[in-house]
Design a protein around this motif. Sequence first.
Motif, short mmCIF file in Angstrom:
data_model
loop_
_atom_site.label_atom_id
_atom_site.label_comp_id
_atom_site.label_asym_id
_atom_site.label_seq_id
_atom_site.Cartn_x
_atom_site.Cartn_y
_atom_site.Cartn_z
N SER A 123 -11.06 36.54 -4.26
CA SER A 123 -10.61 37.75 -3.68
C SER A 123 -11.22 38.28 -2.21
O SER A 123 -10.61 38.95 -1.54
N LEU A 124 -12.54 37.95 -2.06
CA LEU A 124 -12.98 38.50 -0.79
C LEU A 124 -12.69 37.33 0.38
O LEU A 124 -13.14 38.02 1.51
N THR A 125 -12.48 36.01 0.18
CA THR A 125 -12.45 35.05 1.28
C THR A 125 -11.16 34.44 1.25
O THR A 125 -10.84 33.76 2.30
N VAL A 176 -13.83 36.33 -7.52
CA VAL A 176 -14.80 36.83 -6.39
C VAL A 176 -14.55 36.12 -5.21
O VAL A 176 -14.30 36.74 -4.09
N SER A 177 -14.97 34.91 -5.11
CA SER A 177 -14.25 34.11 -3.84
C SER A 177 -13.19 34.14 -3.49
O SER A 177 -13.00 34.52 -2.20
N LEU A 235 -21.38 37.09 -1.66
CA LEU A 235 -20.22 37.81 -1.22
C LEU A 235 -20.17 39.23 -1.73
O LEU A 235 -19.49 40.26 -1.10
N GLY A 236 -20.55 39.43 -2.85
CA GLY A 236 -20.60 40.70 -3.57
C GLY A 236 -22.03 40.81 -4.14
O GLY A 236 -22.11 40.51 -5.22
#
Length: 80
Positions: free
Chosen positions: A16-18, A13-14, A37-38
Motif C-alpha cells: 500500500s505504501l511503496t 502495508v508494504s 513505513l507506518g
Amino acid sequence: MLDHTCGHLYRCVSWSLTLRGLRTQALDQLREVAEGLGARLMPARSRGTPFECGVFGCIRRAYVEVRYGHRYRITSEELA
C-alpha cells in the motif's frame, strides 16, 4: 494461522505504501519494514521483555520446523 495473518498484514502495508512487495517470509523482517513505513503499527506489539522475546522465538521456531520438517513437537514445559 496467526503467523500468516501477521505476515499478510505487514505485506499489505508494504504494498500500500511503496507499491512493491517483500519476498521474505521472516515475520520479524516483515514487521521491521512495515513499522518503518507506518509508525502507527509499533504499538501493536510489545517491545520485548525477555519473556515476550522468548515466546516470539518459540512461535517462529515452531513455524519454521513444522513447515520444513513434519517431526516438530513442543513439550508441555515449553507451552507453560
